[in-house]
Design a protein around this motif. Structure first.
Motif, PDB file in Angstrom:
ATOM      1  N   ASP A   1       0.860  -1.178   0.000  1.00  0.00           N
ATOM      2  CA  ASP A   1       0.000   0.000   0.000  1.00  0.00           C
ATOM      3  C   ASP A   1       0.899   1.231   0.000  1.00  0.00           C
ATOM      4  N   SER A   2       0.290   2.412  -0.017  1.00  0.00           N
ATOM      5  CA  SER A   2       1.082   3.643  -0.091  1.00  0.00           C
ATOM      6  C   SER A   2       1.914   3.864   1.166  1.00  0.00           C
ATOM      7  N   ALA A   3       1.391   3.453   2.320  1.00  0.00           N
ATOM      8  CA  ALA A   3       2.111   3.684   3.573  1.00  0.00           C
ATOM      9  C   ALA A   3       3.420   2.913   3.613  1.00  0.00           C
ATOM     10  N   ALA A   4       3.372   1.620   3.292  1.00  0.00           N
ATOM     11  CA  ALA A   4       4.585   0.813   3.316  1.00  0.00           C
ATOM     12  C   ALA A   4       5.564   1.248   2.231  1.00  0.00           C
ATOM     13  N   ALA A   5       5.044   1.603   1.059  1.00  0.00           N
ATOM     14  CA  ALA A   5       5.921   2.043  -0.023  1.00  0.00           C
ATOM     15  C   ALA A   5       6.621   3.345   0.334  1.00  0.00           C
ATOM     16  N   ALA A   6       5.872   4.302   0.860  1.00  0.00           N
ATOM     17  CA  ALA A   6       6.481   5.580   1.234  1.00  0.00           C
ATOM     18  C   ALA A   6       7.447   5.410   2.401  1.00  0.00           C
TER      19      ALA A   6
ATOM     20  N   ALA B   1       5.228  -3.309   7.189  1.00  0.00           N
ATOM     21  CA  ALA B   1       3.906  -3.858   6.888  1.00  0.00           C
ATOM     22  C   ALA B   1       2.992  -2.773   6.328  1.00  0.00           C
ATOM     23  N   ASN B   2       2.039  -3.178   5.529  1.00  0.00           N
ATOM     24  CA  ASN B   2       1.053  -2.237   5.002  1.00  0.00           C
ATOM     25  C   ASN B   2       0.330  -1.527   6.146  1.00  0.00           C
TER      26      ASN B   2
ATOM     27  N   ALA C   1      -1.095   9.102   3.489  1.00  0.00           N
ATOM     28  CA  ALA C   1       0.042   8.210   3.712  1.00  0.00           C
ATOM     29  C   ALA C   1       1.345   8.648   3.066  1.00  0.00           C
ATOM     30  N   THR C   2       1.324   9.001   1.767  1.00  0.00           N
ATOM     31  CA  THR C   2       2.595   9.253   1.089  1.00  0.00           C
ATOM     32  C   THR C   2       3.364  10.414   1.693  1.00  0.00           C
TER      33      THR C   2
ATOM     34  N   SER D   1       5.745   9.438  12.254  1.00  0.00           N
ATOM     35  CA  SER D   1       5.917   8.016  12.532  1.00  0.00           C
ATOM     36  C   SER D   1       4.708   7.543  13.327  1.00  0.00           C
ATOM     37  N   VAL D   2       3.804   6.794  12.648  1.00  0.00           N
ATOM     38  CA  VAL D   2       2.599   6.295  13.305  1.00  0.00           C
ATOM     39  C   VAL D   2       2.353   4.862  12.860  1.00  0.00           C
ATOM     40  N   ALA D   3       1.866   4.053  13.762  1.00  0.00           N
ATOM     41  CA  ALA D   3       1.655   2.637  13.465  1.00  0.00           C
ATOM     42  C   ALA D   3       0.501   2.415  12.494  1.00  0.00           C
ATOM     43  N   ASP D   4      -0.466   3.324  12.485  1.00  0.00           N
ATOM     44  CA  ASP D   4      -1.659   3.164  11.652  1.00  0.00           C
ATOM     45  C   ASP D   4      -1.859   4.433  10.830  1.00  0.00           C
ATOM     46  N   ARG D   5      -1.822   4.311   9.526  1.00  0.00           N
ATOM     47  CA  ARG D   5      -1.936   5.466   8.633  1.00  0.00           C
ATOM     48  C   ARG D   5      -3.237   6.242   8.818  1.00  0.00           C
ATOM     49  N   GLU D   6      -4.249   5.612   9.435  1.00  0.00           N
ATOM     50  CA  GLU D   6      -5.524   6.306   9.657  1.00  0.00           C
ATOM     51  C   GLU D   6      -5.461   7.295  10.809  1.00  0.00           C
TER      52      GLU D   6
END
Length: 337
Positions: free
Chosen positions: A52-57, A67-68, A105-106, A113-118
């Motif tokens: 997903d965008s979070a893991a890629a970024a 992880a995603n 996310a990107t 730095s957050v564990a959950d992109r939401e």
């Protein structure tokens, strides 16, 4: 340095845009950059080979796969220091421009730095620390309640919500929020990605210590999820206009590294021949006899590698094929030595 991201942009997205906007013998601004490479995007996720965008970024921002759903947090939950914050702590000017929410996310992976992109409230809070970005332009005003805006202003930021105030804004820190949700979804946005990129470059490049800017066109990804041909070409045109602004800046300032890429591919897109008279045919620019059809195979992300084009210092290291973490290594070396 400038990193321009077409969220969800794979090779076929670029080729579809090239044919529709520039023709068989033409070229997009992103395709005119002299160095070309290809990056793989697989995350460190036990349940997925598709990022997903979070893991890629995060891979770009930290050099670590995760992880995603995680932003600059490792697969074991360890907090990582993203490149944008490293650059700010080293005295460089930093900023982000996006047609998504500015806490999406990107861009968020480079400055929080957050564990959950939401957890976008947490992202916004981290933007307001000393190592947060000094220029923030895009959508997502709904995340910024009065308390956050008051803190931003107390920190010296000028907060604006329209094009007129953007043009007259003063001060070293700028927070521009031009839509409640994603900017690309606004019915009649007052500002374009290219205009916001120009504003950010003008401000950040005035810093004698250098700068780091992340620019994102989010609608490429949204168009892929919706399998929407027209929205894709609109988004790609917007993206390439912003790339042209950045390319002209890099040309005028030879010490600037410019990188254009996608975080993952969305839609499983293929470009096929079409009858020029067909209802869904996309005419090839400047050619009355040829047209293409965009064939989508999924409404999700895929693991297809994404193209990278670049110019400027360090760009020669971006030819060939490599994992997306390699981009972090090159950017960090150019920014921080």
């Amino acid at each position: 340095m400038v990193l321009v991201v077409g969220d969800g942009m794979g090779p076929a997205h670029r080729e579809a845009a090239r044919l529709a906007l520039a023709g068989t013998d033409g070229e997009l601004a992103m395709g005119s950059l002299p160095v070309a490479g290809l990056q793989t995007t697989i995350p460190a996720d036990p349940s997925s080979t598709v990022t997903d965008s979070a893991a890629a970024a995060t891979a770009w921002a930290t050099g670590e796969k995760t992880a995603n759903g995680s932003l600059a947090v490792g697969p074991d939950g360890e907090r990582l220091t993203p490149l944008g914050r490293e650059a700010a702590e080293a005295g460089l000017a930093t900023g982000l421009v996006t047609t998504s929410a500015v806490t999406d996310a990107t861009p968020a992976a480079f400055f929080s730095s957050v564990a959950d992109r939401e957890d976008q409230d947490d992202v916004a809070e981290q933007y307001l620390t000393a190592a947060g970005p000094s220029v923030v332009l895009g959508g997502g005003a709904g995340v910024w309640d009065d308390g956050l805006l008051d803190r931003a202003r107390a920190d010296g930021a000028t907060a604006v919500t329209d094009a007129d105030r953007l043009a007259s804004a003063e001060g070293d820190r700028l927070l521009g929020l031009f839509a409640e949700g994603p900017l690309h979804a606004a019915p009649d946005p007052e500002v374009s990605l290219a205009e916001l990129t120009r504003v950010a470059l003008d401000r950040l490049s005035a810093d004698p210590d250098g700068f780091f800017l992340v620019v994102e066109e989010e609608q490429v990804d949204e168009a892929g999820h919706a399998n929407d041909d027209d929205a894709l070409l609109t988004a790609m045109a917007s993206l390439d206009e912003a790339v042209e602004v950045a390319r002209e800046h890099a040309e005028d300032h030879p010490g600037t590294l410019l990188v254009v890429t996608g975080d993952h591919e969305t839609g499983g897109l293929a470009v096929e021949d079409a009858d020029p008279g067909a209802d869904d045919a996309i005419p090839v620019a400047g050619d009355d006899d040829r047209a293409v059809d965009l064939d989508w195979s999924t409404e999700s992300h895929t693991a297809a590698p994404t193209p990278v084009t670049a110019t400027g210092p360090g760009s020669e290291q971006l030819s060939g094929t490599y994992p997306n973490t390699h981009l972090h290594e090159v950017m960090r070396e150019v920014l921080l030595g």
